[in-house]
Scaffold this motif. Structure first.
Motif, short mmCIF file in Angstrom:
data_model
loop_
_atom_site.label_atom_id
_atom_site.label_comp_id
_atom_site.label_asym_id
_atom_site.label_seq_id
_atom_site.Cartn_x
_atom_site.Cartn_y
_atom_site.Cartn_z
N GLU A 162 -32.00 43.06 -4.27
CA GLU A 162 -32.83 43.58 -5.35
C GLU A 162 -33.39 44.96 -5.04
O GLU A 162 -33.90 45.65 -5.94
CB GLU A 162 -33.98 42.61 -5.66
N LEU A 163 -33.30 45.40 -3.79
CA LEU A 163 -33.81 46.72 -3.41
C LEU A 163 -32.71 47.79 -3.39
O LEU A 163 -32.96 48.91 -2.93
CB LEU A 163 -34.49 46.66 -2.04
N GLU A 164 -31.53 47.46 -3.88
CA GLU A 164 -30.46 48.45 -3.91
C GLU A 164 -30.91 49.70 -4.67
O GLU A 164 -31.38 49.62 -5.80
CB GLU A 164 -29.21 47.86 -4.57
N GLU A 165 -30.81 50.85 -4.00
CA GLU A 165 -31.18 52.18 -4.52
C GLU A 165 -32.65 52.28 -4.90
O GLU A 165 -33.05 53.15 -5.67
CB GLU A 165 -30.28 52.59 -5.68
N ALA A 166 -33.48 51.40 -4.34
CA ALA A 166 -34.92 51.54 -4.53
C ALA A 166 -35.42 52.77 -3.79
O ALA A 166 -34.88 53.16 -2.74
CB ALA A 166 -35.65 50.30 -4.01
N THR A 167 -36.44 53.40 -4.31
CA THR A 167 -37.03 54.56 -3.64
C THR A 167 -37.82 54.11 -2.42
O THR A 167 -38.08 52.91 -2.23
CB THR A 167 -37.95 55.34 -4.58
N VAL A 168 -38.22 55.07 -1.61
CA VAL A 168 -39.01 54.76 -0.42
C VAL A 168 -40.33 54.08 -0.80
O VAL A 168 -40.68 53.03 -0.23
CB VAL A 168 -39.25 56.02 0.42
N PRO A 169 -41.12 54.61 -1.77
CA PRO A 169 -42.36 53.92 -2.15
C PRO A 169 -42.12 52.52 -2.69
O PRO A 169 -42.91 51.60 -2.39
CB PRO A 169 -42.97 54.83 -3.22
N GLU A 170 -41.08 52.34 -3.48
CA GLU A 170 -40.78 51.01 -4.02
C GLU A 170 -40.48 50.02 -2.90
O GLU A 170 -40.93 48.86 -2.93
CB GLU A 170 -39.60 51.08 -4.99
N THR A 171 -39.74 50.47 -1.90
CA THR A 171 -39.41 49.60 -0.77
C THR A 171 -40.64 49.27 0.06
O THR A 171 -40.85 48.12 0.46
CB THR A 171 -38.33 50.26 0.10
N CYS A 172 -41.47 50.28 0.29
CA CYS A 172 -42.72 50.05 1.05
C CYS A 172 -43.64 49.08 0.31
O CYS A 172 -44.27 48.21 0.93
CB CYS A 172 -43.43 51.37 1.31
N ASP A 173 -43.71 49.20 -1.01
CA ASP A 173 -44.53 48.28 -1.81
C ASP A 173 -44.02 46.85 -1.67
O ASP A 173 -44.80 45.90 -1.56
CB ASP A 173 -44.54 48.71 -3.28
N TYR A 174 -42.69 46.69 -1.71
CA TYR A 174 -42.09 45.36 -1.57
C TYR A 174 -42.46 44.74 -0.22
O TYR A 174 -42.87 43.57 -0.14
CB TYR A 174 -40.57 45.45 -1.71
N ILE A 175 -42.33 45.52 0.84
CA ILE A 175 -42.61 45.00 2.18
C ILE A 175 -44.09 44.62 2.31
O ILE A 175 -44.44 43.59 2.90
CB ILE A 175 -42.21 46.03 3.25
N ASP A 176 -44.94 45.43 1.74
CA ASP A 176 -46.38 45.14 1.78
C ASP A 176 -46.70 43.88 0.99
O ASP A 176 -47.45 42.99 1.45
CB ASP A 176 -47.16 46.34 1.24
N ASP A 177 -46.12 43.78 -0.21
CA ASP A 177 -46.39 42.62 -1.07
C ASP A 177 -45.85 41.32 -0.47
O ASP A 177 -46.52 40.28 -0.51
CB ASP A 177 -45.78 42.83 -2.46
N HIS A 223 -44.72 40.78 2.79
CA HIS A 223 -44.92 40.50 4.22
C HIS A 223 -46.27 40.98 4.75
O HIS A 223 -46.57 40.77 5.93
CB HIS A 223 -43.79 41.13 5.04
N GLY A 224 -47.05 41.65 3.92
CA GLY A 224 -48.35 42.12 4.35
C GLY A 224 -48.31 43.20 5.41
O GLY A 224 -49.25 43.36 6.19
N LEU A 225 -47.21 43.95 5.43
CA LEU A 225 -47.06 45.03 6.40
C LEU A 225 -47.09 46.35 5.67
O LEU A 225 -46.25 46.62 4.79
CB LEU A 225 -45.73 44.89 7.16
N GLY A 226 -48.04 47.20 6.01
CA GLY A 226 -48.13 48.52 5.40
C GLY A 226 -47.03 49.44 5.88
O GLY A 226 -46.28 49.13 6.80
N SER A 227 -46.96 50.60 5.25
CA SER A 227 -45.87 51.54 5.54
C SER A 227 -45.89 52.04 6.97
O SER A 227 -44.89 52.55 7.47
CB SER A 227 -45.93 52.72 4.57
N GLU A 228 -47.03 51.89 7.66
CA GLU A 228 -47.12 52.32 9.06
C GLU A 228 -46.35 51.38 9.99
O GLU A 228 -46.20 51.68 11.19
CB GLU A 228 -48.58 52.42 9.49
N HIS A 229 -45.85 50.28 9.47
CA HIS A 229 -45.04 49.34 10.25
C HIS A 229 -43.54 49.52 9.99
O HIS A 229 -42.75 48.76 10.54
CB HIS A 229 -45.41 47.90 9.89
#
Length: 563
Positions: free
Chosen positions: A135-150, A152-158
């Motif tokens: 579902e993340l195919e061709e997602a932007t960097v912010p979109e991917t970071c938001d997914y990981i945070d939502d 897995h609870g890991l912010g972009s610094e991870h």
């Protein structure tokens, strides 16, 4: 000698296997960061590996100074074979990743193979997990970071993340961390894309202890109290001065100064800066969170090199337009220097300098390889003939600013750099601007006495990239301080730096690189003699290849080369 600790973690994303092994013997002789990853890459990546093939490997490592609480230490190094230059290349990035990386307990993470499906790799001190993310195919960097945070609870610094540029194997795609910091040069984002890895996360509480001398607090205090203009304007603080001495590439390198510099200068960037920005543990705080109130556009930057590539070199005289180019590159995961120069080449071919709408549209086309973007995604070296423009690159890498036609020592450094036309490999340019102490300054014209200094700077920068230490610490880091922090003699460190440069060059020699690749698209008086002096200083052959005797010594003692 201070060095990082912990095993190597090898992750084969094709087989979805994980192996750990002790590499203490390598750690003890390599500090960490670039030295560590270069030694591993030289040993473990086949010399004939396709940069975009499964046999290429990508290494991430921190250094011992990531265990400090000192300014200038929030950085990491990444190494692999570059899709842009076709040579071994290291890139490093700031932000807040390094301390989370060390928390995994590993000294190095090695990514091998290629996945059949798009995945996120989660690395912790308890193990490694593979998460399919179609579902993340061709997602932007912010979109991917938001997914990981939502999820897995890991912010972009991870995280390290690629955007559409990496997935579509744009040869100058970056790997992004902390959302807006980049392992920028050389296209390592395309290496992750070819491996079908959308992101890697790092987390844990298993940091190995590395004792750092109390000197760190003295340096940290000085950084906090510094009156450097970089604290307000970042690297753009040099823009007006570079323009004044005619070292600012303009309109696809056809000119050396820009008549509209006041419209995109450091002063204009500072006017858009709305808060302080920094990297992990750093009180120098030279980053540039910027916002345009009228449009609502927010980004981090542009830094000086981006200001050149998407400003003067593209004929753009509106700082908000440059800010938007910067933001698009961060979202799509593209190196702003290469992307801006490639766009400038296209503008030159179309006689469209200053067309901001075309620039922004072209950046998006490059990221998705649509239309003309598919050609431009290959980089200037591969597309210049089709565009009918000159080939402004070295070893396939597009030029940074601080133009070598004016700053001749920097010109030589562009040519000798194993990484290509990157200003930070030797970082010679500050010594040719008359802003440094008289004892350290060089006349900007000619190459007299400069080749040994290029060697020295390449070597010590290899050590900084191994420590890992920000290059902007240069005015704080005396030889004595570097010795104290790393518990090693300065000459010993220079020799190790020379060994790393020699290992990179030897790897690239096996891929066909030699003196013919140490060239420039312009003439510098005495260039061939300067190149001879550089090789002699390193103990290399006069054809730019590394003899076996130089691999361990670093070849920086002026010893004659073997045939």
């Amino acid at each position: 000698m201070k060095h990082v600790r912990g095993p190597l973690c090898t992750i084969d994303v094709g087989e979805q296997t994980v192996e750990t092994e002790s590499i203490d013997d390598v750690l003890e002789s390599s500090i960490g960061g670039r030295a560590l990853t270069t030694k591993l890459a030289h040993e473990r990546i086949p010399f004939d590996a396709d940069p975009l093939g499964p046999e290429n490997r990508l290494y991430f490592a921190s250094g011992p100074l990531q265990h400090a609480t000192m300014s200038f230490t929030g950085r990491m190094s990444a190494t692999g074979v570059s899709p842009l230059t076709d040579g071994l290349l290291s890139s490093n990035a700031g932000g807040f990743l390094s301390r989370n990386f060390t928390g995994t307990g590993y000294s190095t993470v090695e990514i091998a193979g290629a996945s059949d499906e798009l995945v996120i790799v989660h690395v912790t001190d308890e193990g490694v997990e593979f998460e399919p993310v179609p579902e993340l195919e061709e997602a932007t960097v912010p979109e991917t970071c938001d997914y990981i945070d939502d999820e897995h609870g890991l912010g972009s610094e991870h995280t390290v993340v690629i955007g559409p540029g990496g997935e579509n194997e744009v040869r100058f795609a970056s790997i992004m961390t902390s959302e807006e910091r980049a392992f920028g040069r050389g296209g390592l984002g395309a290496v992750l894309g070819a491996k079908n890895v959308k992101a890697i996360t790092f987390d844990g509480d298993s940091t190995h202890e590395v004792e750092i001398p109390s000197l760190q607090m003295e340096i940290h205090g000085e950084a906090a109290q510094s009156d450097s203009p970089m604290r307000d304007q970042g690297t753009t603080s040099v823009a007006t001065y570079a323009n004044m001495v005619e070292a600012l590439p303009t309109r696809y390198f056809s000119e050396l100064s820009y008549e509209h510099i006041d419209d995109i200068s450091g002063d204009r960037v500072e006017e858009k800066k709305y808060k302080k920005g920094t990297c992990s543990a750093c009180a120098f705080a030279c980053k540039l969170p910027t916002k345009d109130e009228e449009t609502g556009l927010e980004t981090e930057g542009p830094e000086y090199e981006t200001l050149m590539a998407f400003g003067s070199n593209s004929g753009v005289d509106d700082i908000v337009d440059v800010m938007k180019s910067n933001k698009l590159c961060d979202e799509f995961g593209l190196d702003t220097i290469s992307a801006g120069d490639v766009v400038a080449a296209y503008l030159a071919s179309e006689d469209e300098f200053g067309n901001a709408d075309l620039i922004h549209d072209t950046v998006e086309k490059i990221a998705y390889r649509e239309g003309i973007g598919d050609d431009l995604a290959e980089g200037i070296d591969r597309v210049h003939d089709d565009l009918g423009v000159e080939n402004w690159s070295v070893k396939g890498m597009e030029f940074a600013a601080h133009d070598g036609r004016t700053l001749n020592g920097q010109g030589l450094a562009f040519a000798t750099s194993n990484r290509g036309a990157d200003h930070m490999y030797a970082e010679f340019y500050p010594y040719e601007y008359p802003l440094v102490d008289a004892d350290d300054a060089f006349d900007k014209e000619g190459l007299e006495d400069k080749p040994p200094k290029v060697v020295e700077l390449e070597n010590i920068n290899a050590i900084k990239d191994s420590a890992v230490l920000c290059k902007f610490s240069r005015s704080f880091m005396t030889e004595e301080r570097i010795e104290t922090l790393l518990d090693a003699d300065y000459e010993e460190l220079l020799a190790l730096g020379g060994e790393i440069v020699a290992l990179e060059r030897h790897f690239n020699n096996q891929r066909g690189f030699d003196r013919e690749d140490d060239t420039l698209p312009y003439e510098i008086p005495g260039f061939e003699q300067g190149l001879d002096e550089y090789y002699e200083e390193r103990g290399w052959n006069d054809d730019g290849t590394v003899p076996a005797s130089a691999l361990e010594s670093g070849g920086s003692d002026g010893a004659p080369a073997d045939d």
